[in-house]
Write an enzyme that holds these catalytic residues in place. Structure first.
Site, PDB file in Angstrom:
ATOM      1  N   ASN A   9       1.488   3.287   0.192  1.00 25.56           N
ATOM      2  CA  ASN A   9       1.898   2.070  -0.512  1.00 25.56           C
ATOM      3  C   ASN A   9       1.700   0.903   0.452  1.00 25.56           C
ATOM      4  O   ASN A   9       2.463   0.742   1.396  1.00 25.56           O
ATOM      5  CB  ASN A   9       3.380   2.214  -0.916  1.00 25.56           C
ATOM      6  CG  ASN A   9       3.940   0.945  -1.525  1.00 25.56           C
ATOM      7  OD1 ASN A   9       3.195   0.029  -1.884  1.00 25.56           O
ATOM      8  ND2 ASN A   9       5.260   0.878  -1.640  1.00 25.56           N
ATOM      9  N   LYS A  11       2.079  -2.186  -0.117  1.00 23.38           N
ATOM     10  CA  LYS A  11       3.019  -3.290  -0.389  1.00 23.38           C
ATOM     11  C   LYS A  11       2.286  -4.643  -0.376  1.00 23.38           C
ATOM     12  O   LYS A  11       1.113  -4.707  -0.730  1.00 23.38           O
ATOM     13  CB  LYS A  11       4.172  -3.264   0.614  1.00 23.38           C
ATOM     14  CG  LYS A  11       4.819  -1.893   0.729  1.00 23.38           C
ATOM     15  CD  LYS A  11       6.133  -1.928   1.439  1.00 23.38           C
ATOM     16  CE  LYS A  11       6.644  -0.518   1.614  1.00 23.38           C
ATOM     17  NZ  LYS A  11       8.006  -0.435   2.093  1.00 23.38           N
ATOM     18  N   HIS A  97       9.959   1.513  -7.435  1.00 22.11           N
ATOM     19  CA  HIS A  97      10.161   1.406  -5.981  1.00 22.11           C
ATOM     20  C   HIS A  97      11.455   0.641  -5.701  1.00 22.11           C
ATOM     21  O   HIS A  97      11.776  -0.317  -6.409  1.00 22.11           O
ATOM     22  CB  HIS A  97       8.961   0.702  -5.332  1.00 22.11           C
ATOM     23  CG  HIS A  97       8.969   0.842  -3.845  1.00 22.11           C
ATOM     24  ND1 HIS A  97       9.766   0.054  -3.044  1.00 22.11           N
ATOM     25  CD2 HIS A  97       8.331   1.698  -3.017  1.00 22.11           C
ATOM     26  CE1 HIS A  97       9.606   0.427  -1.783  1.00 22.11           C
ATOM     27  NE2 HIS A  97       8.726   1.429  -1.738  1.00 22.11           N
ATOM     28  N   GLU A  99      12.166  -1.541  -3.644  1.00 24.39           N
ATOM     29  CA  GLU A  99      11.990  -2.989  -3.437  1.00 24.39           C
ATOM     30  C   GLU A  99      11.880  -3.716  -4.779  1.00 24.39           C
ATOM     31  O   GLU A  99      12.338  -4.844  -4.916  1.00 24.39           O
ATOM     32  CB  GLU A  99      10.769  -3.244  -2.536  1.00 24.39           C
ATOM     33  CG  GLU A  99      11.070  -2.856  -1.094  1.00 24.39           C
ATOM     34  CD  GLU A  99       9.866  -2.382  -0.287  1.00 24.39           C
ATOM     35  OE1 GLU A  99       8.723  -2.648  -0.689  1.00 24.39           O
ATOM     36  OE2 GLU A  99      10.093  -1.732   0.754  1.00 24.39           O
ATOM     37  N   GLU A 169      12.980   8.524  -2.320  1.00 22.40           N
ATOM     38  CA  GLU A 169      12.936   7.585  -1.204  1.00 22.40           C
ATOM     39  C   GLU A 169      14.334   7.053  -0.924  1.00 22.40           C
ATOM     40  O   GLU A 169      14.765   6.061  -1.546  1.00 22.40           O
ATOM     41  CB  GLU A 169      12.017   6.413  -1.545  1.00 22.40           C
ATOM     42  CG  GLU A 169      10.585   6.827  -1.833  1.00 22.40           C
ATOM     43  CD  GLU A 169       9.619   5.704  -1.509  1.00 22.40           C
ATOM     44  OE1 GLU A 169       8.798   5.891  -0.609  1.00 22.40           O
ATOM     45  OE2 GLU A 169       9.702   4.632  -2.132  1.00 22.40           O
ATOM     46  N   GLY A 175      11.320   1.755   5.700  1.00 24.01           N
ATOM     47  CA  GLY A 175      10.979   0.675   6.627  1.00 24.01           C
ATOM     48  C   GLY A 175      11.993   0.482   7.749  1.00 24.01           C
ATOM     49  O   GLY A 175      11.968  -0.518   8.450  1.00 24.01           O
ATOM     50  N   SER A 215       9.997   6.088   6.143  1.00 27.24           N
ATOM     51  CA  SER A 215       9.652   6.152   7.571  1.00 27.24           C
ATOM     52  C   SER A 215       8.943   7.450   7.973  1.00 27.24           C
ATOM     53  O   SER A 215       9.191   7.987   9.053  1.00 27.24           O
ATOM     54  CB  SER A 215      10.900   5.928   8.428  1.00 27.24           C
ATOM     55  OG  SER A 215      11.437   4.644   8.169  1.00 27.24           O
TER      56      SER A 215
HETATM   57  C1  PEP Z   1       7.874   2.947   0.979  1.00 29.30           C
HETATM   58  O1  PEP Z   1       8.015   1.744   0.901  1.00 29.30           O
HETATM   59  O2  PEP Z   1       7.607   3.595  -0.044  1.00 29.30           O
HETATM   60  C2  PEP Z   1       8.061   3.583   2.280  1.00 29.30           C
HETATM   61  C3  PEP Z   1       8.271   4.862   2.303  1.00 29.30           C
HETATM   62  O3  PEP Z   1       7.989   2.766   3.379  1.00 29.30           O
HETATM   63  P1  PEP Z   1       8.038   3.222   4.914  1.00 29.30           P
HETATM   64  O4  PEP Z   1       7.153   4.431   5.053  1.00 29.30           O
HETATM   65  O5  PEP Z   1       7.571   2.054   5.688  1.00 29.30           O
HETATM   66  O6  PEP Z   1       9.477   3.566   5.190  1.00 29.30           O
END
Ligand code: PEP
Length: 252
Positions: A9, A11, A97, A99, A169, A175, A215
């Site tokens: 992703n 973003k 997601h 976000e 997630e 992040g 992460s």
């Molecule tokens: C995400 O935004 O779906 C995600 C998993 O981000 P990150 O790997 O940076 O934690």
């Protein structure tokens, strides 16, 4: 047999040239690999979808959108429909997601409509959900995840699930550099498979790919992916670096 999936992703990162360059690098890094039952997906911004999708068409990389509106067209300034995504060759969409839920107020009810529209358009959905830190600390994480899945997906017929990919997630791991432990991920993924089996059948539950996101990095990917109910990852930060993304694909 359910697929293993590594999805990046991107973003709100990478302009058009950067996106073209990155998808080419990702494609090159897996060109000689035999991927067997593994899928590699990248999700650039809307601006780059057309070009990235054209480049990816000749490769083993698949392309997803990061969002979509549930209506076909009309007065929805700034939005993009399923038909528009399909017109540039995109047949996968990330929905829910954290976000989008947090910054754009997307609710379970809205997501249920988006899921329906995507499926009606024969698109695949990568459906994201996960608890915030307070939920985990207070032991509510299973309830939260169950209600997110139930509210947005449990109205679907069993056959619709062949176009659903789940992505657990935990918001506290996105992040932040903090990852759920492989045991925490496995525990939640097994729980998700159980509730899907209870609502539908064990076959539906066994066939759905459940990705972990939060992460994931080259250093922790292999251990997380080694868990039996973890079928791959949705990768944010590490997907922006071709070497890290390749290492995560290697890990699966
Ligand atoms: C995400 O935004 O779906 C995600 C998993 O981000 P990150 O790997 O940076 O934690």
């Amino acid at each position: 047999m359910r697929a293993k999936i590594v999805a990046g992703n991107w973003k709100m990162n990478n302009d058009l040239e950067e996106s073209k360059s990155l998808v080419k690098k990702v494609a090159k890094s897996i060109k000689k690999k035999s991927l067997n039952n593994t899928r590699v997906i990248v999700a650039p911004t809307f601006v780059s979808l057309d070009k990235v999708s054209k480049i990816a068409k000749e490769t083993k990389v698949e392309v997803a959108a990061q969002n979509m509106h549930f209506e076909k067209n009309g007065a929805f300034t700034g939005e993009v429909s399923a038909e528009m995504l399909k017109s540039v060759g995109v047949k996968i969409v990330i929905l829910g997601h954290s976000e989008r839920r947090e910054y754009f107020g997307e609710t379970d009810a809205l997501l249920a409509k988006k899921v329906d529209t995507a499926l009606a358009n024969k698109m695949e959905v990568i459906f994201c959900f996960g608890e915030v830190l307070e939920d985990r600390k207070s032991g509510k994480h299973f309830d939260v995840v169950e209600s997110q899945i139930k509210n947005a997906l449990f109205h679907l017929e069993a056959k619709a699930w062949k176009n659903i990919i789940l992505a657990y997630e935990p918001v506290w791991a996105i992040g932040t550099g903090e990852t759920a432990s492989p045991e925490q991920a496995q525990e939640m993924h097994a729980f998700i498979r159980k509730i899907v089996a209870e609502k539908y059948t064990s076959e539906v539950a066994e066939d759905v790919s459940i990705l972990y996101g939060g992460s994931v990095k080259p250093a922790n990917a292999e251990e997380i992916f080694s868990k039996p109910d973890v079928d791959g990852g949705l990768i944010g930060g590490a997907a922006l670096n071709k070497d890290d993304f390749k290492a995560i694909i290697d890990a699966i």
